[in-house]
Design a protein around this motif. Structure first.
Motif, PDB file in Angstrom:
ATOM      1  N   PRO A 144      21.970 131.963 -42.122  1.00  0.00           N
ATOM      2  CA  PRO A 144      21.554 133.373 -42.232  1.00  0.00           C
ATOM      3  C   PRO A 144      22.705 134.312 -42.544  1.00  0.00           C
ATOM      4  CG  PRO A 144      20.558 132.325 -40.329  1.00  0.00           C
ATOM      5  CD  PRO A 144      21.576 131.380 -40.832  1.00  0.00           C
ATOM      6  N   LEU A 145      23.870 134.065 -41.923  1.00  0.00           N
ATOM      7  CA  LEU A 145      25.025 134.927 -42.201  1.00  0.00           C
ATOM      8  C   LEU A 145      25.503 134.753 -43.637  1.00  0.00           C
ATOM      9  CD1 LEU A 145      27.071 134.462 -38.906  1.00  0.00           C
ATOM     10  CD2 LEU A 145      25.573 136.360 -39.540  1.00  0.00           C
ATOM     11  N   MET A 146      25.432 133.523 -44.120  1.00  0.00           N
ATOM     12  CA  MET A 146      25.851 133.288 -45.498  1.00  0.00           C
ATOM     13  C   MET A 146      24.917 133.974 -46.486  1.00  0.00           C
ATOM     14  SD  MET A 146      26.931 129.260 -45.212  1.00  0.00           S
ATOM     15  CE  MET A 146      27.267 129.149 -46.963  1.00  0.00           C
ATOM     16  N   LEU A 147      23.614 133.949 -46.197  1.00  0.00           N
ATOM     17  CA  LEU A 147      22.676 134.639 -47.078  1.00  0.00           C
ATOM     18  C   LEU A 147      22.918 136.142 -47.071  1.00  0.00           C
ATOM     19  CD1 LEU A 147      19.383 132.687 -46.281  1.00  0.00           C
ATOM     20  CD2 LEU A 147      20.861 132.470 -48.287  1.00  0.00           C
ATOM     21  N   LEU A 148      23.200 136.686 -45.883  1.00  0.00           N
ATOM     22  CA  LEU A 148      23.506 138.115 -45.802  1.00  0.00           C
ATOM     23  C   LEU A 148      24.776 138.444 -46.577  1.00  0.00           C
ATOM     24  CD1 LEU A 148      22.970 140.935 -44.677  1.00  0.00           C
ATOM     25  CD2 LEU A 148      24.195 140.233 -42.584  1.00  0.00           C
ATOM     26  N   ALA A 149      25.805 137.610 -46.408  1.00  0.00           N
ATOM     27  CA  ALA A 149      27.056 137.840 -47.136  1.00  0.00           C
ATOM     28  C   ALA A 149      26.847 137.743 -48.640  1.00  0.00           C
ATOM     29  CB  ALA A 149      28.112 136.837 -46.683  1.00  0.00           C
ATOM     30  N   LEU A 150      26.013 136.784 -49.080  1.00  0.00           N
ATOM     31  CA  LEU A 150      25.752 136.638 -50.510  1.00  0.00           C
ATOM     32  C   LEU A 150      25.068 137.876 -51.077  1.00  0.00           C
ATOM     33  CD1 LEU A 150      25.825 134.848 -53.010  1.00  0.00           C
ATOM     34  CD2 LEU A 150      23.638 133.859 -52.285  1.00  0.00           C
ATOM     35  N   GLY A 151      24.093 138.411 -50.335  1.00  0.00           N
ATOM     36  CA  GLY A 151      23.433 139.626 -50.803  1.00  0.00           C
ATOM     37  C   GLY A 151      24.384 140.803 -50.902  1.00  0.00           C
ATOM     38  N   LEU A 152      25.269 140.941 -49.904  1.00  0.00           N
ATOM     39  CA  LEU A 152      26.235 142.045 -49.937  1.00  0.00           C
ATOM     40  C   LEU A 152      27.243 141.864 -51.080  1.00  0.00           C
ATOM     41  CD1 LEU A 152      26.893 142.493 -46.118  1.00  0.00           C
ATOM     42  CD2 LEU A 152      25.505 143.940 -47.608  1.00  0.00           C
ATOM     43  N   ILE A 153      27.616 140.621 -51.363  1.00  0.00           N
ATOM     44  CA  ILE A 153      28.556 140.371 -52.465  1.00  0.00           C
ATOM     45  C   ILE A 153      27.912 140.721 -53.803  1.00  0.00           C
ATOM     46  CG2 ILE A 153      29.773 138.554 -53.707  1.00  0.00           C
ATOM     47  CD1 ILE A 153      30.354 137.235 -51.027  1.00  0.00           C
ATOM     48  N   LEU A 154      26.641 140.379 -53.979  1.00  0.00           N
ATOM     49  CA  LEU A 154      25.944 140.757 -55.211  1.00  0.00           C
ATOM     50  C   LEU A 154      25.872 142.272 -55.357  1.00  0.00           C
ATOM     51  CD1 LEU A 154      23.002 138.177 -55.258  1.00  0.00           C
ATOM     52  CD2 LEU A 154      25.091 138.170 -56.639  1.00  0.00           C
ATOM     53  N   LEU A 155      25.634 142.958 -54.246  1.00  0.00           N
ATOM     54  CA  LEU A 155      25.631 144.426 -54.291  1.00  0.00           C
ATOM     55  C   LEU A 155      27.015 144.959 -54.653  1.00  0.00           C
ATOM     56  CD1 LEU A 155      24.137 147.087 -53.844  1.00  0.00           C
ATOM     57  CD2 LEU A 155      24.736 146.909 -51.404  1.00  0.00           C
ATOM     58  N   THR A 156      28.046 144.321 -54.106  1.00  0.00           N
ATOM     59  CA  THR A 156      29.419 144.726 -54.436  1.00  0.00           C
ATOM     60  C   THR A 156      29.716 144.513 -55.916  1.00  0.00           C
ATOM     61  OG1 THR A 156      30.150 144.193 -52.196  1.00  0.00           O
ATOM     62  CG2 THR A 156      31.843 144.307 -53.904  1.00  0.00           C
ATOM     63  N   TRP A 157      29.202 143.402 -56.458  1.00  0.00           N
ATOM     64  CA  TRP A 157      29.412 143.117 -57.892  1.00  0.00           C
ATOM     65  C   TRP A 157      28.772 144.195 -58.767  1.00  0.00           C
ATOM     66  CZ3 TRP A 157      32.255 139.569 -60.487  1.00  0.00           C
ATOM     67  CH2 TRP A 157      31.996 139.404 -61.829  1.00  0.00           C
ATOM     68  N   LEU A 158      27.570 144.604 -58.403  1.00  0.00           N
ATOM     69  CA  LEU A 158      26.903 145.662 -59.165  1.00  0.00           C
ATOM     70  C   LEU A 158      27.682 146.973 -59.076  1.00  0.00           C
ATOM     71  CD1 LEU A 158      23.168 144.949 -58.234  1.00  0.00           C
ATOM     72  CD2 LEU A 158      24.348 144.367 -60.353  1.00  0.00           C
ATOM     73  N   LEU A 159      28.163 147.298 -57.883  1.00  0.00           N
ATOM     74  CA  LEU A 159      28.938 148.533 -57.724  1.00  0.00           C
ATOM     75  C   LEU A 159      30.243 148.464 -58.517  1.00  0.00           C
ATOM     76  CD1 LEU A 159      28.447 149.250 -53.905  1.00  0.00           C
ATOM     77  CD2 LEU A 159      27.349 150.395 -55.844  1.00  0.00           C
TER      78      LEU A 159
END
Length: 496
Positions: A144-159
């Protein structure tokens, strides 16, 4: 003494509970999930019936040891409160745990542990399996933590992508160099991405990885800087050349001992085509640190020609003759005006220095110089001006006989008599003579002969060769987007 202790134990009177005897408040640990990481801490206290008989202690301890499944054939014997343990424990920690358990049992006076520890086989893979099981369980728990981190990283990539486009749009309007604008935009993008990645790892609970990321970023940058020092130096030189623009595409420049027309400037080096038609590639770090001579930034170039005349000739008359040649030549500019100056006294001639300005964007300096030399020589010879050779002095160690022949008709000046020296040496000198001009009308008086191939600058020829030649290196030309707007103001054209 043992008899006294036994009497004392028999005399204890404790109140019994109405229900089942509270003989056991056992804290024998349940069978843990992970057999490789069992907690071996003994319970604080094991209570038995108020009057604990040896047999009761034996039975209670034996049941606890059997329930743990840590021991093979466990045996407990109690004699007058002294507990004797026997059997085989799987590990040393289990043996010690049994000792602590017996010591904390009610009415136990002492513990004698005679257990042996089971010897581990030489090829025991159970620890490896236990570690693998631990890794698997930890991985499943961290999904679950890895999935959360992956989502935040994708958001960071877009930003980061949005910040790159905004930064590039801003810098394109403020900076002249596209390369510098791209470097600045990528720097801001990298900063946004690193900060976003760090925040994502912290929010996901991966604090250790986040700390490692911050520490490793600086270390990786240092390693890359050391390993790719030359590449980094060329990159910085490319940025500085793109910003300062010491030359433009098509400029004739001289870097050290190398001269050529600039074809392109990539992230690695500057590509030039020499006057001989060869490609020459120089690393940008060398170009930036060297002395750059730009022969195109100011198209007007001053030519210098040295000519020697005889001492008997009039300097002013020769100056006027040469000046007329310079003024009438189609490649020589009127402003700045040409000059003919007396320079030095030579061994056999007075040396004159001629200065003439030409426009190298239209005419070739080599061809114009050849044309001027030819026309000046022809003009001064038509005026009967001598171009003397250097004086020579010959010293003979012993006297020699000399016979003087009749002078030839073609000789323009009489030969002076040689003076014999009776001390064993002799000197002979002659006044410089003018070579026969044959027929001056035969000399071609055109500004450019067929041998000189015209006076046009060879820049266009070099550009044509460069267009037809194969480029030795690819890469984006960081000077390709520049707009050439030559300023012709202040440059006087040749008067027609």
């Amino acid at each position: 003494m043992l008899f006294g202790l036994a009497v004392h134990r028999e005399g204890w009177s404790l109140r019994l509970a109405a229900q089942d005897p509270p003989a056991v408040e056992e804290s024998a640990p349940a069978k843990p999930e992970d057999k490789g990481e069992e907690k071996l801490a003994a319970p604080v206290k094991v209570e038995v019936e108020p009057i604990a008989e040896d047999r009761q202690i034996e039975r209670r301890l034996l049941r606890i040891l059997t329930a743990t499944e840590w021991f093979t054939e466990p045996d407990v014997r109690v004699d007058e409160g002294v507990v004797f343990l026997a059997g085989m424990a799987r590990r040393e920690e289990h043996k010690n745990w049994a000792s602590e358990l017996a010591q904390k049992t009610q009415d136990v006076v002492a513990v004698v542990n005679r257990m042996s520890v089971q010897a581990s086989p030489l090829w025991d893979l159970r620890p490896a399996w236990r570690e693998a099981e631990d890794l698997g369980r930890n991985l499943i728990r961290s999904v679950p933590l890895m999935l959360l981190a992956l989502g935040l990283i994708l958001l960071t990539w877009l930003l980061a992508g949005i910040s790159h486009r905004l930064a590039r749009f801003t810098f394109d309007s403020k900076l002249r160099s596209p390369l510098l604008a791209e470097v600045a935009a990528r720097g801001i993008t990298l900063l946004v991405f690193v900060i976003g990645l760090y925040v994502s790892l912290r929010i996901s609970g991966l604090t250790q990885i986040a700390a490692t990321l911050l520490g490793g970023t600086g270390l990786i940058g240092l390693i890359i800087g050391i390993a790719f020092r030359d590449i980094a130096e060329n990159f910085l030189a490319s940025v500085l050349i793109s910003v300062q623009r010491p030359f433009s595409l098509g400029d004739l420049i001289e870097v050290g001992a190398n001269m050529g027309f600039v074809q392109s400037v990539t992230m690695r080096g500057t590509l030039m085509m020499t006057l001989e038609g060869n490609h020459l590639q120089i690393p940008n770090s060398i170009v930036y640190k060297s002395i750059i001579r730009n022969l195109t930034s100011n198209p007007n170039v001053r030519l210098q020609i040295d000519i020697g005349i005889g001492y008997d000739d009039s300097i002013s008359n020769v100056q006027q003759v040469i000046l007329k040649v310079l003024q009438e030549h189609e490649a020589v500019l009127d402003n700045p005006e040409p000059m003919v100056l007396a320079d030095t006294f030579g061994t056999s001639s007075v040396n004159l220095r001629c200065y003439a300005w030409i426009d190298t964007s239209k005419h070739s300096g080599l061809r114009v110089r050849s044309s001027l030399l030819r026309l000046i020589k022809q003009a001064i010879q038509d005026e009967g001006v001598s171009i003397p050779d250097g004086a020579r002095e010959v010293i003979f160690p012993r006297e020699i006989p000399i016979r003087i022949l009749d002078p030839q008709p073609a000789v323009a000046h009489e030969t002076k008599a040689a003076t014999m020296l009776y001390d064993g040496s002799s000197t002979a000198s002659a006044k410089p003579i003018v070579a026969p001009t044959a027929n001056s009308d035969d000399e071609r008086r055109e500004a450019a002969t067929e041998a000189e191939a015209g006076l046009v600058s060879e820049a266009e020829e070099i550009k044509e060769q460069a267009r037809n030649a194969r480029k030795p290196e690819g890469g984006e030309n960081i000077l390709a987007t520049e707009v050439e707007t030559p300023d012709d103001e202040g440059v006087d054209e040749k008067k027609q």
